[in-house]
Design a protein around this motif. Structure first.
Motif, short mmCIF file in Angstrom:
data_model
loop_
_atom_site.label_atom_id
_atom_site.label_comp_id
_atom_site.label_asym_id
_atom_site.label_seq_id
_atom_site.Cartn_x
_atom_site.Cartn_y
_atom_site.Cartn_z
N UNK A 1 0.82 -1.17 -0.01
CA UNK A 1 -0.07 -0.06 0.00
C UNK A 1 0.99 1.17 0.07
N UNK A 2 1.79 1.35 0.81
CA UNK A 2 2.87 2.35 0.88
C UNK A 2 3.40 2.79 -0.47
N UNK A 3 3.89 1.57 -0.90
CA UNK A 3 4.82 1.51 -2.31
C UNK A 3 3.85 2.14 -3.50
N UNK A 4 2.44 1.69 -3.44
CA UNK A 4 1.52 2.14 -4.47
C UNK A 4 1.17 3.63 -4.43
N UNK A 5 1.17 4.26 -3.05
CA UNK A 5 0.75 5.51 -2.59
C UNK A 5 1.87 6.54 -3.25
N UNK A 6 3.08 6.13 -2.58
CA UNK A 6 4.37 6.73 -2.66
C UNK A 6 4.76 6.84 -4.25
N UNK A 7 4.81 5.59 -4.98
CA UNK A 7 5.15 5.37 -6.22
C UNK A 7 3.97 6.31 -7.23
N UNK A 8 2.79 6.31 -6.83
CA UNK A 8 1.86 6.66 -7.67
C UNK A 8 1.87 8.23 -7.74
N UNK A 9 2.22 8.77 -6.46
CA UNK A 9 2.32 10.59 -6.30
C UNK A 9 3.80 10.99 -6.90
#
Length: 215
Positions: free
Chosen positions: A121-129
């Protein structure tokens, strides 16, 4: 001489002070190592940054431009009622929506067997932003110059030119990470790995006393 409260010729009974249930393994012993979690989160973030370059190039290619015309030393809109600025935001948002769905589905399928985790979840949020910011900066820097006066002087009176690519609504940067997080939550709740429920405490078998020696 026999132990008190022990039948003669028999073995000692169960310890009255022993716990009624066998000890359960602690949560610390079940906790997975943090190294693989950090590695998964870093890989997903890196993929988001790389896809941000793809998003920036697609946005630069597909987004409409604001057109300008030079008349009597004045810079005028070619289409005073044009919606190119809104269209640029819309294209960026749609591309971010698609990448959010793609990255979330890919991360879920990759980590489903191990049960996902916070790192996904953290990787998706940070990577998407991060990917959205990279796409925004790349699209605006590779497009036309923001110096309209210099561009007007270069085309001369009566000429036309396209303005720079702009993202007037910065909220579009959140479309990618929010889409990825929402889809990940839905996929995890519907198709995520299920752990077996622990039996209630009254069904947990206690210590079995040793059989008494028969005379």
């Amino acid at each position: 001489m026999t132990v008190p409260n022990t039948p003669a010729g028999g073995s000692p009974g169960p310890d009255p002070f022993a716990p009624p249930f066998p000890p359960q393994p602690s949560d610390r012993a079940k906790r997975p190592p943090i190294g693989p979690e950090l590695r998964i989160g870093a890989i997903i973030t890196l993929v988001g940054a790389v896809l941000g370059v793809v998003l920036g190039l697609l946005w630069l290619w597909l987004a409409p431009r604001v057109g300008y015309a030079v008349q009597d030393d004045h810079i005028l809109y070619r289409d005073p009622e044009g919606e190119e600025l809104i269209g640029a935001v819309g294209v960026f948002s749609l591309l971010g929506l698609g990448l959010g769905l793609l990255t979330s589905l890919g991360a879920f399928l990759w980590t489903r067997a191990r049960g996902g985790g916070v790192a996904v979840a953290v990787g998706l949020a940070v990577g998407g932003l991060l990917g959205s910011v990279i796409a925004w900066q790349l699209g605006t820097r590779l497009g036309a110059t923001s110096d309209l006066r210099a561009h007007a002087l270069s085309v001369g009176n009566g000429g036309t030119f396209d303005g720079p690519l702009e993202l007037t609504a910065k909220g579009a940067l959140m479309v990618w990470p929010m889409t990825a997080m929402i889809l990940l939550l839905a996929l995890s709740a519907t198709f995520g790995k299920r752990e077996p429920d622990r039996p209630p405490y009254w069904e947990t078998p206690g210590p079995v006393p040793p059989p008494a020696d028969r005379a």
